[in-house]
Write a protein that holds these residues in place. Structure first.
Motif, short mmCIF file in Angstrom:
data_model
loop_
_atom_site.label_atom_id
_atom_site.label_comp_id
_atom_site.label_asym_id
_atom_site.label_seq_id
_atom_site.Cartn_x
_atom_site.Cartn_y
_atom_site.Cartn_z
N VAL A 132 30.24 -11.99 15.52
CA VAL A 132 30.27 -12.09 14.06
C VAL A 132 29.36 -11.04 13.43
N PHE A 133 28.28 -10.64 14.14
CA PHE A 133 27.39 -9.61 13.60
C PHE A 133 28.13 -8.29 13.41
N TYR A 134 29.08 -7.98 14.29
CA TYR A 134 29.89 -6.76 14.11
C TYR A 134 30.68 -6.84 12.80
N VAL A 135 31.27 -8.02 12.56
CA VAL A 135 32.08 -8.21 11.35
C VAL A 135 31.20 -8.10 10.10
N PHE A 136 30.07 -8.81 10.11
CA PHE A 136 29.16 -8.74 8.97
C PHE A 136 28.68 -7.31 8.73
N GLY A 137 28.29 -6.63 9.81
CA GLY A 137 27.78 -5.27 9.68
C GLY A 137 28.81 -4.31 9.13
N ALA A 138 30.03 -4.35 9.68
CA ALA A 138 31.09 -3.47 9.20
C ALA A 138 31.43 -3.76 7.74
N TYR A 139 31.44 -5.04 7.38
CA TYR A 139 31.77 -5.41 6.00
C TYR A 139 30.71 -4.89 5.02
N LEU A 140 29.45 -4.99 5.41
CA LEU A 140 28.38 -4.52 4.52
C LEU A 140 28.39 -3.00 4.37
N VAL A 141 28.66 -2.29 5.45
CA VAL A 141 28.76 -0.83 5.37
C VAL A 141 29.91 -0.44 4.44
N TYR A 142 31.05 -1.12 4.57
CA TYR A 142 32.20 -0.85 3.69
C TYR A 142 31.87 -1.19 2.24
N THR A 143 31.21 -2.33 2.03
CA THR A 143 30.84 -2.74 0.67
C THR A 143 29.87 -1.74 0.06
N GLY A 144 28.89 -1.29 0.85
CA GLY A 144 27.95 -0.30 0.36
C GLY A 144 28.63 0.99 -0.04
N TRP A 145 29.58 1.44 0.79
CA TRP A 145 30.34 2.66 0.48
C TRP A 145 31.15 2.49 -0.81
N SER A 146 31.78 1.34 -0.96
CA SER A 146 32.57 1.08 -2.17
C SER A 146 31.68 1.02 -3.40
N LEU A 147 30.52 0.39 -3.26
CA LEU A 147 29.60 0.26 -4.39
C LEU A 147 29.04 1.60 -4.81
N ASP A 213 29.01 -10.83 -0.30
CA ASP A 213 28.09 -9.73 -0.04
C ASP A 213 26.70 -10.23 0.36
N SER A 214 26.19 -11.20 -0.41
CA SER A 214 24.79 -11.58 -0.26
C SER A 214 24.51 -12.35 1.02
N ILE A 215 25.41 -13.23 1.44
CA ILE A 215 25.14 -14.05 2.63
C ILE A 215 25.12 -13.19 3.90
N PRO A 216 26.13 -12.32 4.15
CA PRO A 216 26.00 -11.43 5.31
C PRO A 216 24.77 -10.53 5.23
N ALA A 217 24.40 -10.10 4.01
CA ALA A 217 23.25 -9.21 3.87
C ALA A 217 21.96 -9.90 4.32
N ILE A 218 21.76 -11.13 3.91
CA ILE A 218 20.51 -11.79 4.28
C ILE A 218 20.53 -12.24 5.74
N TYR A 219 21.72 -12.52 6.29
CA TYR A 219 21.79 -12.82 7.72
C TYR A 219 21.50 -11.58 8.56
N GLY A 220 21.55 -10.42 7.92
CA GLY A 220 21.13 -9.21 8.61
C GLY A 220 19.63 -9.06 8.67
N LEU A 221 18.91 -9.89 7.91
CA LEU A 221 17.45 -9.84 7.88
C LEU A 221 16.82 -11.02 8.60
N THR A 222 17.52 -12.12 8.67
CA THR A 222 17.02 -13.31 9.36
C THR A 222 18.19 -14.16 9.83
N GLU A 223 18.02 -14.83 10.95
CA GLU A 223 19.05 -15.73 11.46
C GLU A 223 18.68 -17.19 11.22
N GLU A 224 17.62 -17.43 10.44
CA GLU A 224 17.17 -18.79 10.17
C GLU A 224 17.85 -19.33 8.92
#
Length: 331
Positions: A132-147, A213-224
């Motif tokens: 799932v980390f691959y999915v979250f990471g790819a999605y955030l990179v795509y979202t960042g590029w779009s933004l 956007d926000s939930i995958p982003a914060i899961y990239g900083l902590t898994e708690e």
């Protein structure tokens, strides 16, 4: 981080209590908050978030405390970007300023419920499937590029006119006139919905997209999950006051989208590197961990997040100040 059920329940009660306090102390009587009122209560909610973070650091260790602060700053910065859309929705529905507080508070309550669901689903997915980390990471990179390719202050023509709002308009009787802050009124013997309810539906449904956007982003900083929940909750609690505090400043943050794009892209890359480091996907490195993939420390993540926000804010204010000083040539 082992958080007991009583602590979860107590935290939830405190968060809900703060929302009820906000309603009865400020929102119940319709009024347009002054700058002083907005600044004071914004400072109070930020102070509460900081005190809570210090408590996490003391009780659970400063690694987790730093994760909380990184998550809180990220969620707070993303919430500022969300205010652009809220402003557009409010304008589209022509919500009187005195009633906007109620709309925002209900929106915050809806957002907390929706994000809690996303947090629980995200935690379960991460626990069950490491990919799932691959999915979250790819999605955030795509979202960042779009933004990065769009301008934060450009109005979205569809804002406030989403599928759910259009369905409500078609399925239920509505009126285009406000009747105080009431959600429904009786006209000619028939109960109809007012624009107050429709704008709440618009803001609540829009937050589903924000959570993506926000939930995958914060899961990239902590898994708690507990830190994810509390960072989101404290970031949202002061959103109503922040809306009125920086309403006039929003149009000056011209580089906010680019700054958030850098942050989301950075966190996305961090997630992909973490996924490689803990890899269990069969077609990547034979299902073995990729040893060369570095783990980005949380202190570096917090530094990048704060530094990017500072640069984006200063650059925005410098640019808009120069534009204000540029004389307008007329024929």
């Amino acid at each position: 981080m082992d958080v007991s059920l009583p602590v979860w329940i107590l935290t939830g009660v405190v968060i809900v209590g703060l929302i009820f306090f906000d309603f009865f102390a400020h929102v119940r009587t319709p009024h347009e908050p002054t700058f002083r009122e907005s600044a004071w209560w914004s400072a109070v909610y930020i102070a509460l978030a900081v005190v809570f973070g210090i408590g996490v650091g003391i009780a659970a260790g400063w690694d987790l405390g730093t994760e909380y602060f990184a998550g809180y700053v990220t969620e707070k910065s993303l919430s500022v970007d969300n205010l652009f859309v809220f402003l557009i929705i409010m304008t589209r529905f022509a919500v009187p300023r005195a009633y906007q507080q109620k709309v925002l508070l209900v929106g915050v309550a809806i957002a907390l419920v929706l994000r809690t669901v996303f947090i629980l689903v995200g935690a379960a997915a991460i626990e069950q499937w490491s990919w799932v980390f691959y999915v979250f990471g790819a999605y955030l990179v795509y979202t960042g590029w779009s933004l990065a390719r769009e301008h934060a202050t450009e109005p979205d023509e569809n804002a406030g006119n989403g599928l759910l709002v259009r369905w409500v308009r078609r399925a239920l009787p509505t009126t285009d006139e406000y009747h105080g802050d009431r959600l429904s009124v009786r006209i000619d013997g028939r109960r109809v919905l007012t624009p107050m309810l429709l704008v709440m539906v618009a803001i609540g449904s829009t937050d589903i997209l924000f959570a993506l956007d926000s939930i995958p982003a914060i899961y990239g900083l902590t898994e708690e999950p507990y830190i994810v929940f509390t960072a989101n909750a404290f970031a949202l609690l002061g959103l109503r006051q922040l809306y009125f505090l920086i309403g006039g400043l929003l149009e000056r943050l011209v580089y906010l989208s680019q700054g958030l794009a850098v942050i989301l892209g950075f966190i996305g890359i961090k997630l992909v590197l973490h996924a490689l480091h803990t890899n269990e996907v069969a077609f990547i490195n034979g299902g073995e961990h990729v040893e060369w993939a570095p783990e980005i420390p949380i202190w570096l993540s917090l530094t990048v997040i704060l530094g990017t926000l500072a640069v984006a804010t200063v650059a925005s204010l410098v640019k808009t100040r120069r534009e204000d000083k540029t004389p307008v040539l007329t024929d």
